[in-house]
Design a protein around this motif. Structure first.
Motif, PDB file in Angstrom:
ATOM      1  N   TYR A  26       0.790  -1.236   0.000  1.00  0.00           N
ATOM      2  CA  TYR A  26       0.000   0.000   0.000  1.00  0.00           C
ATOM      3  C   TYR A  26       0.825   1.290   0.000  1.00  0.00           C
ATOM      4  O   TYR A  26       0.250   2.382   0.106  1.00  0.00           O
ATOM      5  CB  TYR A  26      -0.935   0.012   1.221  1.00  0.00           C
ATOM      6  CG  TYR A  26      -1.881  -1.155   1.251  1.00  0.00           C
ATOM      7  CD1 TYR A  26      -2.875  -1.301   0.287  1.00  0.00           C
ATOM      8  CD2 TYR A  26      -1.772  -2.138   2.232  1.00  0.00           C
ATOM      9  CE1 TYR A  26      -3.739  -2.386   0.301  1.00  0.00           C
ATOM     10  CE2 TYR A  26      -2.630  -3.227   2.253  1.00  0.00           C
ATOM     11  CZ  TYR A  26      -3.612  -3.349   1.285  1.00  0.00           C
ATOM     12  OH  TYR A  26      -4.464  -4.422   1.300  1.00  0.00           O
ATOM     13  N   GLY A  27       2.148   1.178  -0.127  1.00  0.00           N
ATOM     14  CA  GLY A  27       2.957   2.382  -0.030  1.00  0.00           C
ATOM     15  C   GLY A  27       2.893   2.979   1.364  1.00  0.00           C
ATOM     16  O   GLY A  27       3.018   4.190   1.550  1.00  0.00           O
ATOM     17  N   ASP A  28       2.698   2.119   2.362  1.00  0.00           N
ATOM     18  CA  ASP A  28       2.480   2.539   3.740  1.00  0.00           C
ATOM     19  C   ASP A  28       3.824   2.614   4.466  1.00  0.00           C
ATOM     20  O   ASP A  28       4.320   1.622   5.003  1.00  0.00           O
ATOM     21  CB  ASP A  28       1.530   1.549   4.421  1.00  0.00           C
ATOM     22  CG  ASP A  28       1.146   1.975   5.825  1.00  0.00           C
ATOM     23  OD1 ASP A  28       1.582   3.048   6.269  1.00  0.00           O
ATOM     24  OD2 ASP A  28       0.413   1.208   6.480  1.00  0.00           O
ATOM     25  N   THR A  92       8.978   0.978   6.630  1.00  0.00           N
ATOM     26  CA  THR A  92       7.684   0.472   6.202  1.00  0.00           C
ATOM     27  C   THR A  92       6.841   0.103   7.418  1.00  0.00           C
ATOM     28  O   THR A  92       7.354  -0.069   8.525  1.00  0.00           O
ATOM     29  CB  THR A  92       7.818  -0.763   5.303  1.00  0.00           C
ATOM     30  OG1 THR A  92       8.137  -1.907   6.117  1.00  0.00           O
ATOM     31  CG2 THR A  92       8.905  -0.569   4.250  1.00  0.00           C
ATOM     32  N   SER A 150       6.155  10.202   2.206  1.00  0.00           N
ATOM     33  CA  SER A 150       5.614   8.851   2.269  1.00  0.00           C
ATOM     34  C   SER A 150       6.158   7.990   1.134  1.00  0.00           C
ATOM     35  O   SER A 150       6.687   8.501   0.143  1.00  0.00           O
ATOM     36  CB  SER A 150       4.084   8.892   2.202  1.00  0.00           C
ATOM     37  OG  SER A 150       3.644   9.043   0.862  1.00  0.00           O
ATOM     38  N   ASN A 152       4.363   6.471  -0.899  1.00  0.00           N
ATOM     39  CA  ASN A 152       3.452   6.544  -2.042  1.00  0.00           C
ATOM     40  C   ASN A 152       3.794   7.777  -2.868  1.00  0.00           C
ATOM     41  O   ASN A 152       3.307   8.874  -2.596  1.00  0.00           O
ATOM     42  CB  ASN A 152       1.996   6.591  -1.573  1.00  0.00           C
ATOM     43  CG  ASN A 152       1.043   6.307  -2.708  1.00  0.00           C
ATOM     44  OD1 ASN A 152       1.263   6.742  -3.830  1.00  0.00           O
ATOM     45  ND2 ASN A 152      -0.011   5.568  -2.423  1.00  0.00           N
ATOM     46  N   TYR A 153       4.624   7.592  -3.878  1.00  0.00           N
ATOM     47  CA  TYR A 153       5.082   8.679  -4.749  1.00  0.00           C
ATOM     48  C   TYR A 153       4.464   8.594  -6.136  1.00  0.00           C
ATOM     49  O   TYR A 153       5.017   9.123  -7.097  1.00  0.00           O
ATOM     50  CB  TYR A 153       6.616   8.645  -4.844  1.00  0.00           C
ATOM     51  CG  TYR A 153       7.276   9.816  -4.143  1.00  0.00           C
ATOM     52  CD1 TYR A 153       6.931  10.164  -2.843  1.00  0.00           C
ATOM     53  CD2 TYR A 153       8.255  10.575  -4.773  1.00  0.00           C
ATOM     54  CE1 TYR A 153       7.537  11.223  -2.193  1.00  0.00           C
ATOM     55  CE2 TYR A 153       8.860  11.651  -4.137  1.00  0.00           C
ATOM     56  CZ  TYR A 153       8.492  11.959  -2.840  1.00  0.00           C
ATOM     57  OH  TYR A 153       9.084  13.024  -2.202  1.00  0.00           O
ATOM     58  N   LEU A 154       3.322   7.918  -6.246  1.00  0.00           N
ATOM     59  CA  LEU A 154       2.732   7.720  -7.559  1.00  0.00           C
ATOM     60  C   LEU A 154       2.346   9.045  -8.220  1.00  0.00           C
ATOM     61  O   LEU A 154       2.487   9.200  -9.437  1.00  0.00           O
ATOM     62  CB  LEU A 154       1.509   6.803  -7.461  1.00  0.00           C
ATOM     63  CG  LEU A 154       0.939   6.288  -8.782  1.00  0.00           C
ATOM     64  CD1 LEU A 154       2.011   5.563  -9.592  1.00  0.00           C
ATOM     65  CD2 LEU A 154      -0.238   5.353  -8.520  1.00  0.00           C
TER      66      LEU A 154
END
Length: 290
Positions: A26-28, A92, A150, A152-154
């Motif tokens: 989850y990119g957590d 993570t 974070s 989550n770098y999308l």
């Protein structure tokens, strides 16, 4: 190569996490990037502070103190003989279930990698870089605060894809209101007269360590340093523009969306800040005792 993983230095091939790790699923998690210059880990204390702050915001218990993280970073650099290079801290959520619930994860995984990085070719540092405005908007701060680094770098990667597909290596991201936020991985500055201007973080910009150091250096050079809401107009009509980041350092921007900025070459203020920054990074930080 040795990698720090959960309290131990292990061989690169053994530095693995579970496929059930929420960082993967989850990119957590959170991360930091830090540079080493001539045996000095530049601004390490500030980077660890930001890592801890990012973790606190997402309710992630790293399980290590600031000093323990600093010591582990120094040990990892020493084990790999890194006198000049790049450090990546990754934390993570740890191994859990296929569901979203983060409280079912056992404990955080702490990873420290000390290696090398070359973000842009030397030619771009010498002559400046051309960038485009990405159609991808920066995430709203109310959705994910840009001060949190974070995993989550999308959002950034989608913008980076646009830049590369357009034949350049970097791009400008605007926030949902149309104001300048940042580049895909760097902060944005412009020079106008005696003013050094950068967007405020609430516009969607990361509160960059390099950003703050360059602002400090700008004041020492006698510039009027301000955080100001910015549109592309301010960039197109600037005397100079440049990007800052740990990996990118300080690099001039000479064109945005086919409009030349200033003289179309790196300007004198940018050159002065580059020189001042290069002196600072070998002095401000924590030294590795080899």
């Amino acid at each position: 190569m040795k990698v720090f993983l959960n309290g131990q230095l292990v061989d690169k091939k053994d530095a693995v996490v579970s496929v059930f790790d929420h960082g993967l699923l989850y990119g957590d998690g959170v991360f930091e990037g830090t540079r080493v210059y001539n045996g000095n880990i530049a601004f390490l204390g500030e980077h660890i502070d930001r890592l801890l702050d990012s973790a606190k915001v997402i309710a992630l218990d790293i399980g290590m103190t600031k000093q323990e993280l600093i010591d582990a970073t120094v040990d990892t650099c020493r084990a790999n003989g890194i006198e000049n290079g790049y450090i990546r801290h990754v934390v993570t959520r740890g191994s859990g279930t296929l569901g979203l619930n983060p409280y079912l994860c056992e404990k955080a995984s702490v990873i420290i990698i000390a290696d090398n990085i070359k973000l842009y070719p030397q030619e771009m540092y010498d002559n400046g870089m051309k960038i485009i405005t990405a159609g991808t908007m920066r995430n709203m701060p109310e959705a994910l605060n840009p001060k949190v680094k974070s995993l989550n770098y999308l959002n950034n990667i989608m913008a980076k894809i646009e830049a590369i597909n357009s034949g350049v290596m970097e791009c400008l991201l605007l926030n949902p209101q149309g104001y300048v936020a940042e580049a895909s991985g760097d902060n944005v500055f412009v020079v106008k007269g005696n003013k050094l201007i950068t967007p405020p973080t609430w516009c969607g910009a990361l509160d960059g360590i390099t950003r703050s150091k360059v602002m400090q250096l700008g004041r020492e050079l006698g510039l009027d340093v301000v955080e100001q809401v910015m549109t592309r107009y301010e960039i197109w009509t600037a005397d100079e523009a440049f990007l800052t980041g740990t990996a990118a350092e300080v690099i001039a921007v000479v064109e945005l969306d086919k409009r030349s900025i200033g003289t179309g070459t790196p300007g004198p203020v940018t050159h002065k800040l580059v020189d001042a920054y290069r002196k600072l990074v070998v002095e401000d930080g924590i030294r590795i005792d080899f």
